[in-house]
Design an enzyme around this catalytic site. Structure first.
Site, PDB file in Angstrom:
ATOM      1  N   GLU A 257       0.652  -1.193   0.086  1.00 37.30           N
ATOM      2  CA  GLU A 257      -0.113  -0.121  -0.056  1.00 37.30           C
ATOM      3  C   GLU A 257       0.927   1.183   0.135  1.00 37.30           C
ATOM      4  O   GLU A 257       1.678   1.495   0.737  1.00 37.30           O
ATOM      5  CB  GLU A 257      -0.808  -0.093   1.328  1.00 37.30           C
ATOM      6  CG  GLU A 257      -1.717   1.038   1.292  1.00 37.30           C
ATOM      7  CD  GLU A 257      -2.791   1.125   0.147  1.00 37.30           C
ATOM      8  OE1 GLU A 257      -3.525   0.294  -0.086  1.00 37.30           O
ATOM      9  OE2 GLU A 257      -2.576   2.268  -0.554  1.00 37.30           O
TER      10      GLU A 257
ATOM     11  N   LEU B 124      -0.214   4.549   0.151  1.00 38.27           N
ATOM     12  CA  LEU B 124      -1.176   5.555   0.414  1.00 38.27           C
ATOM     13  C   LEU B 124      -0.380   6.683   1.548  1.00 38.27           C
ATOM     14  O   LEU B 124       0.267   6.256   2.368  1.00 38.27           O
ATOM     15  CB  LEU B 124      -2.822   5.438   1.216  1.00 38.27           C
ATOM     16  CG  LEU B 124      -2.850   4.649   2.498  1.00 38.27           C
ATOM     17  CD1 LEU B 124      -2.922   5.620   3.692  1.00 38.27           C
ATOM     18  CD2 LEU B 124      -4.166   3.958   2.693  1.00 38.27           C
TER      19      LEU B 124
ATOM     20  N   LYS C   2       7.863  -1.611  -1.756  1.00 38.26           N
ATOM     21  CA  LYS C   2       7.397  -0.662  -0.587  1.00 38.26           C
ATOM     22  C   LYS C   2       8.733  -0.175   0.124  1.00 38.26           C
ATOM     23  O   LYS C   2       8.819   1.029   0.136  1.00 38.26           O
ATOM     24  CB  LYS C   2       6.514  -1.595   0.281  1.00 38.26           C
ATOM     25  CG  LYS C   2       5.957  -0.598   1.237  1.00 38.26           C
ATOM     26  CD  LYS C   2       5.284   0.899   0.964  1.00 38.26           C
ATOM     27  CE  LYS C   2       4.930   1.648   2.087  1.00 38.26           C
ATOM     28  NZ  LYS C   2       3.850   1.437   2.553  1.00 38.26           N
TER      29      LYS C   2
ATOM     30  N   ASN D  86       9.849   3.828  -0.160  1.00 37.93           N
ATOM     31  CA  ASN D  86       9.683   4.806   1.083  1.00 37.93           C
ATOM     32  C   ASN D  86      11.258   5.045   1.511  1.00 37.93           C
ATOM     33  O   ASN D  86      11.486   6.150   1.978  1.00 37.93           O
ATOM     34  CB  ASN D  86       9.187   3.966   2.588  1.00 37.93           C
ATOM     35  CG  ASN D  86       7.900   4.258   2.361  1.00 37.93           C
ATOM     36  OD1 ASN D  86       7.222   4.894   1.524  1.00 37.93           O
ATOM     37  ND2 ASN D  86       7.183   3.514   3.403  1.00 37.93           N
TER      38      ASN D  86
ATOM     39  N   CYS E 103       5.632   5.526   8.985  1.00 39.94           N
ATOM     40  CA  CYS E 103       6.226   4.981   8.032  1.00 39.94           C
ATOM     41  C   CYS E 103       7.521   5.066   7.910  1.00 39.94           C
ATOM     42  O   CYS E 103       8.317   4.250   8.074  1.00 39.94           O
ATOM     43  CB  CYS E 103       5.236   5.181   6.900  1.00 39.94           C
ATOM     44  SG  CYS E 103       3.665   4.557   7.011  1.00 39.94           S
TER      45      CYS E 103
END
Ligand code: UDX
EC number: 1.1.1.22
Length: 437
Positions: free
Chosen positions: A148, A150, A208, A212, A264
């Site tokens: 994800e 978002l 992911k 990030n 995150c």
């Protein structure tokens, strides 16, 4: 399609509501009864623009329900795992307790033909391990890893109109049954052209972590430039504008300031380093240690600059901190640089008041010793210095003349470089940005 969403935090609650909006019949499941009670009453348990309206809208259709009873997952064709993977206490690694517990608790309720979709951010290798676990319970259940991307504050639109879907399946095969099932779940965004990439399981998990890490690196890069700009008397905001025009670089995520926080980026880069170490690839990610260090250095720098702004001593100075959340449009204070700075200032003798439009109750839970004030106007009164640390719109739009009438001394440190320095200076303020002359 009948769907279960396990974990109803920032990710799961939004995902459940959005899947119902896409026309599916959704049950959201969480072990936290308080969260379930709130969501069942169509109230968002956290601040996220548009979520409460969406919950109301879809609950009226009868397609969305919430429960703390995991057996409600039985009969769903797709089970999304959306629980958190916080940083382990005292370690860099991710804590997989919640993901493992969610998968375990789901096992008795899986039926042949089901698809389990992992959305949580996990250390690479977890998906393959979970896939094996699931297949021991029911061999005909497929696992798909669907990270994800978002952003908090934009969670609803990011979920309904993502810029890409990544599907990790064993063998990276387009013909995988789980791929067809997830295509059906996401039929609406796919029909409107959302990109979709099918990968193997570890690549999907790494996408992911890599995304990030790249974002965190971009922010720390510009903050490193801010340090140099300060030393050289240059302006990092103009520098960012100028390098950002090159579309190989891009202007987004080049806002220098107090650094990144939240649930995150900080913990994901640390977990990535820890996992790479376990895999014997720790050297590949040593640069992330520097990314983290630059980021943490911003907080100390703001404390130093505040001391300078207060004529060399923080003792007894009334400092008002505008913003507690890690970013605007969120009430999330996990690893919030604003709160960490406020706490350091207080430790060094300042009398600190923190204000924020949405995040004060979360802030008070994490930092109970800080003083909080809901009203911006009251918080500004008699301040010796202001620190703008979270760029909520109401703070960006403050009028320097109005604010000058409330404070004791017109001094402001703009921790996000969002105010018009000339305007504030001409209203009589001592204005200080970060990485700006
Ligand atoms: C991030 C990723 O953007 C998202 O794709 C992923 O799914 C989860 O992690 P989020 O944590 O919601 O999302 O916030 P984001 O908008 O990325 O901001 C993270 C932090 O970086 C904030 O503290 C923000 O203030 C800071 N930031 C962001 C900067 O300091 N400068 C910038 O230029 C951009």
């Amino acid at each position: 399609m009948r769907i279960s969403v396990i974990g109803c935090g920032y990710l799961g609650a939004v995902h459940a509501a959005c899947m119902a909006k896409l026309g599916h019949e959704v049950v959201g499941i969480d072990v936290d009864d308080r969260k379930i009670a709130e969501l069942s009453a169509a109230r968002a348990p956290f601040y996220e623009p548009g979520l409460e309206e969406l919950l109301k809208e879809v609950q009226e259709t009868g397609r969305l329900s919430f429960t703390s009873d995991i057996s409600a997952a039985q009969g769903s064709a797709v089970h999304f795992i959306c629980v958190g993977t916080p940083q382990k206490k005292g370690e860099n690694a991710a804590d997989m307790t919640f993901v493992d517990a969610a998968a375990q608790s789901l096992l008795p309720f899986l039926s042949a033909g089901d698809v389990v979709v992992g959305k949580s951010t996990v250390p690479v290798g977890s998906a393959a391990r979970l896939s094996e676990l699931i297949k021991t319970a029911e061999p005909d259940v497929e696992m798909l890893w669907n990270p994800e991307f978002l952003r908090e504050g934009h969670a609803v639109s990011d979920t309904l109109q993502p810029d890409r879907f990544v599907y990790g399946v064993s063998g990276a095969s387009e013909d995988h049954r789980a791929v067809r099932v997830l295509d059906e779940v996401y039929a609406t965004p796919l029909a409107s052209g959302t990109a979709r990439l099918v990968t193997d399981l570890p690549t999907a998990e790494l996408v992911k972590a890599a995304a990030n890490s790249f974002l965190a690196t971009k922010i720390s890069f510009i903050n490193a430039m801010a340090e140099v700009c300060e030393a050289a008397g240059a302006d990092v905001t103009l520098l960012a504008d100028a390098i950002g025009i090159d579309d190989r670089i891009g202007r987004k995520f080049l806002n220098a300031g107090i650094g990144f926080g939240g649930g995150c980026l900080p913990k994901d880069i640390r977990a990535f380093m820890a996992r790479a170490g376990e895999l014997g690839a720790d050297q590949a990610l040593t640069f992330l240690r520097e990314v983290d260090a630059i980021n943490m250095r911003r907080r100390t720098r703001v404390v130093e600059l505040t001391r300078e702004l207060c004529d060399g001593s923080l003792m007894g100075k009334r400092i008002t901190v505008l913003g507690a959340a890690f970013k605007p449009d969120s009430d999330d204070v996990r690893d919030s640089p604003a709160l960490s700075i406020a706490a350091q200032l207080q430790l060094q003798g300042a009398v600190v008041t923190v204000t924020d439009p949405e995040a004060l109750s979360n802030a008070a839970r994490r930092f109970p010793d800080l003083h909080y004030e809901k009203s911006t106007e009251v918080a500004l009164q008699r301040a010796d210095a202001l620190l703008l640390l979270t760029e909520w719109r109401e703070y960006r739009e403050l009028d320097p003349y109005d604010v000058a009438a409330l404070v004791t001394t017109p001094k402001i440190l703009d921790g996000r470089n969002v105010l018009d320095a000339t305007k504030w200076r001409s209203a009589g303020w001592a204005y200080r940005g970060l990485g700006r002359p």
